[in-house]
Design a protein around this motif. Sequence first.
Motif, PDB file in Angstrom:
ATOM      1  N   HIS A  91     -16.867  12.930  10.452  1.00 43.77           N
ATOM      2  CA  HIS A  91     -15.896  12.094   9.742  1.00 43.77           C
ATOM      3  C   HIS A  91     -16.571  11.194   8.712  1.00 43.77           C
ATOM      4  CE1 HIS A  91     -17.464   9.436  12.824  1.00 43.77           C
ATOM      5  NE2 HIS A  91     -17.043   8.407  12.107  1.00 43.77           N
ATOM      6  N   THR A  92     -15.760  10.759   7.768  1.00 40.15           N
ATOM      7  CA  THR A  92     -16.108   9.710   6.819  1.00 40.15           C
ATOM      8  C   THR A  92     -14.798   9.148   6.299  1.00 40.15           C
ATOM      9  OG1 THR A  92     -17.463   9.056   4.916  1.00 40.15           O
ATOM     10  CG2 THR A  92     -16.298  11.173   4.760  1.00 40.15           C
ATOM     11  N   PHE A  93     -14.876   8.120   5.484  1.00 41.32           N
ATOM     12  CA  PHE A  93     -13.679   7.508   4.908  1.00 41.32           C
ATOM     13  C   PHE A  93     -14.032   6.909   3.561  1.00 41.32           C
ATOM     14  CE2 PHE A  93     -15.823   4.441   7.565  1.00 41.32           C
ATOM     15  CZ  PHE A  93     -15.932   3.340   6.739  1.00 41.32           C
ATOM     16  N   GLU A  94     -12.995   6.644   2.768  1.00 39.89           N
ATOM     17  CA  GLU A  94     -13.189   6.025   1.456  1.00 39.89           C
ATOM     18  C   GLU A  94     -11.874   5.390   1.024  1.00 39.89           C
ATOM     19  OE1 GLU A  94     -13.415   8.750  -1.932  1.00 39.89           O
ATOM     20  OE2 GLU A  94     -12.646  10.333  -0.617  1.00 39.89           O
ATOM     21  N   ASN A  95     -11.969   4.510   0.045  1.00 47.80           N
ATOM     22  CA  ASN A  95     -10.769   3.966  -0.584  1.00 47.80           C
ATOM     23  C   ASN A  95     -10.746   4.486  -2.020  1.00 47.80           C
ATOM     24  OD1 ASN A  95      -8.677   2.614  -1.749  1.00 47.80           O
ATOM     25  ND2 ASN A  95      -9.490   0.568  -1.426  1.00 47.80           N
ATOM     26  N   PRO A  96      -9.981   5.567  -2.268  1.00 38.87           N
ATOM     27  CA  PRO A  96      -9.949   6.135  -3.619  1.00 38.87           C
ATOM     28  C   PRO A  96      -8.908   5.494  -4.531  1.00 38.87           C
ATOM     29  CG  PRO A  96      -8.680   7.512  -2.154  1.00 38.87           C
ATOM     30  CD  PRO A  96      -9.244   6.383  -1.314  1.00 38.87           C
ATOM     31  N   THR A  97      -8.227   4.466  -4.054  1.00 38.31           N
ATOM     32  CA  THR A  97      -7.100   3.897  -4.787  1.00 38.31           C
ATOM     33  C   THR A  97      -7.518   2.727  -5.680  1.00 38.31           C
ATOM     34  OG1 THR A  97      -6.435   2.205  -3.185  1.00 38.31           O
ATOM     35  CG2 THR A  97      -5.671   4.471  -2.777  1.00 38.31           C
ATOM     36  N   ASP A  98      -6.545   2.216  -6.423  1.00 40.26           N
ATOM     37  CA  ASP A  98      -6.755   1.056  -7.294  1.00 40.26           C
ATOM     38  C   ASP A  98      -6.513  -0.270  -6.575  1.00 40.26           C
ATOM     39  OD1 ASP A  98      -7.326   2.691  -9.495  1.00 40.26           O
ATOM     40  OD2 ASP A  98      -5.215   2.818 -10.069  1.00 40.26           O
ATOM     41  N   GLU A  99      -6.187  -0.223  -5.285  1.00 40.01           N
ATOM     42  CA  GLU A  99      -5.898  -1.422  -4.491  1.00 40.01           C
ATOM     43  C   GLU A  99      -6.910  -1.560  -3.363  1.00 40.01           C
ATOM     44  OE1 GLU A  99      -3.450  -3.550  -5.271  1.00 40.01           O
ATOM     45  OE2 GLU A  99      -2.933  -2.259  -6.975  1.00 40.01           O
ATOM     46  N   PRO A 100      -7.208  -2.792  -2.914  1.00 40.69           N
ATOM     47  CA  PRO A 100      -8.074  -2.945  -1.751  1.00 40.69           C
ATOM     48  C   PRO A 100      -7.394  -2.388  -0.497  1.00 40.69           C
ATOM     49  CG  PRO A 100      -7.423  -5.098  -2.643  1.00 40.69           C
ATOM     50  CD  PRO A 100      -6.767  -4.062  -3.478  1.00 40.69           C
ATOM     51  N   ALA A 101      -8.199  -2.027   0.473  1.00 38.75           N
ATOM     52  CA  ALA A 101      -7.691  -1.554   1.768  1.00 38.75           C
ATOM     53  C   ALA A 101      -8.354  -2.380   2.861  1.00 38.75           C
ATOM     54  CB  ALA A 101      -7.996  -0.076   1.957  1.00 38.75           C
ATOM     55  N   VAL A 102      -7.578  -2.689   3.897  1.00 40.06           N
ATOM     56  CA  VAL A 102      -8.090  -3.453   5.030  1.00 40.06           C
ATOM     57  C   VAL A 102      -7.847  -2.634   6.287  1.00 40.06           C
ATOM     58  CG1 VAL A 102      -7.924  -5.607   6.350  1.00 40.06           C
ATOM     59  CG2 VAL A 102      -7.567  -5.635   3.871  1.00 40.06           C
ATOM     60  N   MET A 103      -8.883  -2.538   7.131  1.00 39.99           N
ATOM     61  CA  MET A 103      -8.698  -1.843   8.405  1.00 39.99           C
ATOM     62  C   MET A 103      -9.480  -2.541   9.499  1.00 39.99           C
ATOM     63  SD  MET A 103     -10.717   1.717   7.803  1.00 39.99           S
ATOM     64  CE  MET A 103     -12.412   1.757   7.267  1.00 39.99           C
ATOM     65  N   LEU A 104      -9.016  -2.333  10.704  1.00 39.72           N
ATOM     66  CA  LEU A 104      -9.667  -2.843  11.906  1.00 39.72           C
ATOM     67  C   LEU A 104     -10.387  -1.668  12.541  1.00 39.72           C
ATOM     68  CD1 LEU A 104      -9.728  -5.521  13.528  1.00 39.72           C
ATOM     69  CD2 LEU A 104      -7.979  -4.519  14.982  1.00 39.72           C
TER      70      LEU A 104
END
Length: 157
Positions: free
Chosen positions: A98-111
């Motif tokens: 697995h991996t993850f990314e934020n490809p969007t123009d907005e910030p992302a928040v996760m726990l």
Amino acid sequence: MTADNDVPVSVVGPGDGETITLGTTTFRVLEDGSNTGHRLGIAESVLAPHTPGPPQHRHAQHDEGFYVISGMVRFTVGRDSHDAVAGTLVMVPPGAPHTFENPTDEPAVMLSTFTPDLYVQYFRDLEKMFSGGEPPSPEAHIKAMGRYATTPATEFH
């Protein structure tokens, strides 16, 4: 805070906790395992817009959970991608690439949860490496991951 039977209870308020900055990602360690007998670690992650994630990898000794609080985070599991919006929980058992990314123009928040807490120290190690002048490269991530029973999933590159 102490319960009636003198067992300490951990309370981490808004703005409290240890802050770790890794490039465009900020982690706030809410539980590093010291209050849970090292059974559980928890961190809040804020990913700036267009933040790439670590190289795809596998954990051998811990589960990792991600709950998206706001924004959208793209998870890649093997060759499959999943766009997780606010309210989505992604649980990654040991051995799953697995991996993850934020490809969007907005910030992302996760726990994020780490069971056991093994992986919290990985983020501390990365911060120390980056603050010492090592660039935030895939190789730096892989070097730090290796200390915590985590290996790159190279067959998916």
